[in-house]
Write a protein that holds these residues in place. Structure first.
Motif, short mmCIF file in Angstrom:
data_model
loop_
_atom_site.label_atom_id
_atom_site.label_comp_id
_atom_site.label_asym_id
_atom_site.label_seq_id
_atom_site.Cartn_x
_atom_site.Cartn_y
_atom_site.Cartn_z
N GLY A 41 0.86 -1.26 -0.05
CA GLY A 41 0.00 -0.12 0.00
C GLY A 41 0.83 1.41 0.06
N GLN A 42 0.30 2.50 0.43
CA GLN A 42 1.01 3.65 0.30
C GLN A 42 2.01 3.86 1.27
N ILE A 43 2.26 2.91 2.47
CA ILE A 43 3.30 3.04 3.17
C ILE A 43 4.72 2.81 2.56
N ARG A 44 4.42 1.92 1.39
CA ARG A 44 5.71 1.34 0.54
C ARG A 44 6.53 2.62 0.11
N SER A 45 5.88 3.64 -0.28
CA SER A 45 6.41 4.81 -0.92
C SER A 45 6.95 5.82 0.21
N VAL A 96 -2.92 35.88 -10.61
CA VAL A 96 -2.41 34.73 -11.33
C VAL A 96 -1.03 34.85 -11.97
N THR A 97 -0.13 33.84 -11.66
CA THR A 97 1.37 33.85 -12.10
C THR A 97 1.49 32.56 -12.65
N ASN A 98 2.70 32.57 -13.59
CA ASN A 98 3.26 31.43 -13.97
C ASN A 98 4.60 31.04 -13.24
N ILE A 99 4.74 29.85 -12.84
CA ILE A 99 6.09 29.35 -12.03
C ILE A 99 6.69 28.45 -12.93
N LYS A 100 7.73 28.18 -13.02
CA LYS A 100 8.66 27.27 -13.77
C LYS A 100 8.42 25.83 -13.19
N ALA A 101 8.20 24.88 -13.85
CA ALA A 101 8.10 23.55 -13.24
C ALA A 101 8.13 22.49 -14.52
N ASP A 102 9.34 21.61 -14.05
CA ASP A 102 9.60 20.63 -14.77
C ASP A 102 8.64 19.22 -14.47
N GLY A 103 8.59 19.28 -12.98
CA GLY A 103 7.83 18.09 -12.59
C GLY A 103 7.00 18.47 -11.46
N VAL A 104 5.78 18.04 -11.22
CA VAL A 104 4.99 18.24 -10.19
C VAL A 104 4.63 17.04 -9.25
N PHE A 105 4.59 17.20 -7.86
CA PHE A 105 4.27 16.27 -7.10
C PHE A 105 3.01 16.68 -6.34
N ALA A 106 1.86 15.94 -6.28
CA ALA A 106 0.67 16.30 -5.64
C ALA A 106 0.29 15.80 -4.50
N TYR A 130 -0.81 15.07 -18.42
CA TYR A 130 0.76 15.25 -17.87
C TYR A 130 0.71 14.02 -16.82
N HIS A 131 -0.26 13.08 -16.67
CA HIS A 131 -0.23 12.23 -15.61
C HIS A 131 0.84 11.12 -15.79
N GLY A 132 1.91 11.23 -14.81
CA GLY A 132 3.03 10.16 -14.99
C GLY A 132 4.15 10.69 -16.16
N ASN A 133 3.93 11.80 -16.62
CA ASN A 133 4.88 12.39 -17.44
C ASN A 133 4.98 14.00 -17.04
N GLY A 134 5.23 14.15 -15.90
CA GLY A 134 5.25 15.74 -15.28
C GLY A 134 4.39 15.95 -14.07
N ILE A 135 3.44 15.12 -13.95
CA ILE A 135 2.59 15.14 -12.73
C ILE A 135 2.75 13.67 -11.94
N ASP A 154 9.51 8.52 -8.68
CA ASP A 154 9.84 9.27 -9.66
C ASP A 154 10.50 10.52 -9.48
N GLY A 155 11.17 10.70 -8.19
CA GLY A 155 11.97 11.74 -8.04
C GLY A 155 13.17 11.90 -8.81
N GLU A 156 13.90 10.81 -9.05
CA GLU A 156 15.16 10.73 -9.71
C GLU A 156 15.03 11.40 -11.04
N MET A 157 13.81 11.30 -11.73
CA MET A 157 13.58 11.81 -13.05
C MET A 157 13.94 13.33 -13.22
N TYR A 158 13.88 13.96 -12.02
CA TYR A 158 13.94 15.41 -12.40
C TYR A 158 15.34 16.08 -11.37
N ASP A 159 16.34 15.07 -11.63
CA ASP A 159 17.57 15.51 -11.17
C ASP A 159 17.99 16.88 -11.92
#
Length: 312
Positions: free
Chosen positions: A42-46, A227-237, A128-133, A140-145
């Motif tokens: 379950g969730q505890i694995r992550s 309303v503003t824009n911020i740079k984001a290569d990856g988002v973790f929700a 963007y699910h799985g490919n940005g979100i 998936d954290g290492e993808m955004y080194d």
């Protein structure tokens, strides 16, 4: 024609509550199976690190799950993680759990399906699910080194995720809809010491922007409406969880948030059907309360089975 199997008990889900129930069911010498259509644990694995589980000063979530799994198997548990459930029928008179390969007809059922991450409520989430979100920093954290990372949320999961992601990200920005965090104070103190992490308060994500890949987020300050824009290569929700109860809603009573109602005995409104872990309606959801539920559910299921046979 699918093979029918009559068992004492079917446990649905293999998170901490399901694995704990399996350990107690095995020790009670029940004939049972654990069904899982996702990763065991379950969730505890992550979870990067667990520091509030008795007996361990500090242990990784995956390591703790592996220990639980090993203990359940050694106790005699039968766990099938490759046979998804198609349908269930849960009544006092009959309980049927149909998977892709078998039809199980147990005396009792323990529902320990847990919950899943709530998706970002923006139009581009599916794009963007799985490919940005994402929702799992360990996965998936290492993808955004060396990239710009945004974390959405303000609870324990968001704070822990942000701190872990700061190992990889060039920048880590938390976007939170309130002006204070909801995480434990100890975690907040650790977060505020991390110079790599900044927080944007009172704000919500409105859109994910980018052509071939995610490039930025449009956010709105809910107080000023700016309303503003911020740079984001990856988002973790990390904006809450949704209980996994879709299979059971026709039979068991749910509260207004979709959690299965049950008291301290963990028995639902259907006799012989018990619920354990985060999917149960309760005030506190912690690893320790999940394992406690698993213990109670297994022991109460055994008692139900014994009494039912005695009264035949």
């Amino acid at each position: 024609m699918k093979e029918e199997k009559r068992l004492d008990l079917v446990i649905i889900g293999s998170g901490p509550s399901g694995l704990t129930a399996a350990i107690y069911a095995a020790r009670s010498r029940l004939d049972f199976i654990v069904l899982e259509d996702d990763l065991i644990g379950g969730q505890i694995r992550s979870t990067y690190v667990v520091e509030n589980y008795p007996g361990f000063l500090s242990i990784g979530g995956q390591e703790l799950v592996d220990k639980m799994y090993e203990q359940a198997i050694k106790a005699g548990a039968n766990i099938d993680e490759f046979d998804p459930i198609i349908s269930v029928r849960l009544t006092e008179e009959e309980k049927v759990v149909e998977t892709e390969n078998y039809i199980y007809k147990p005396e009792a059922v323990i529902i320990a399906t847990g919950s899943k991450y709530r998706s970002l409520p923006i139009p581009e989430e599916s794009t963007y699910h799985g490919n940005g979100i994402h929702h799992c920093e360990l996965c998936d954290g290492e993808m955004y080194d060396g990239k710009d990372i945004v974390v959405v949320g303000g609870g324990n999961s968001a704070v822990e995720g942000a701190m872990f992601l700061s190992k990889y990200g060039k920048t880590v920005t938390i976007v939170h809809q309130f002006d204070t965090l909801q995480a434990e104070k100890r975690l907040q103190e650790e977060l505020f010491r991390n110079k790599k992490i900044k927080i944007i308060w009172d704000s919500e994500v409105r859109h994910a922007l980018g052509e071939s890949r995610l490039e930025s987020l449009q956010i709105e300050n809910i107080k000023t409406k700016e309303v503003t824009n911020i740079k984001a290569d990856g988002v973790f929700a990390y904006i809450g969880m949704i209980p996994k109860t879709e299979l059971f809603k026709e039979y068991v009573k749910l509260n207004v948030w979709g959690y299965i109602e049950a008291g301290e005995t963990t028995e639902t409104n259907v006799k012989g059907v018990f619920v354990a872990g985060d999917v149960r309606s309760k005030i506190i959801r912690q690893l320790t309360t999940a394992t406690a539920d698993g213990t109670v559910a297994a022991l109460m299921a055994e008692r139900y089975i014994v009494e039912k046979r005695r009264n035949k």
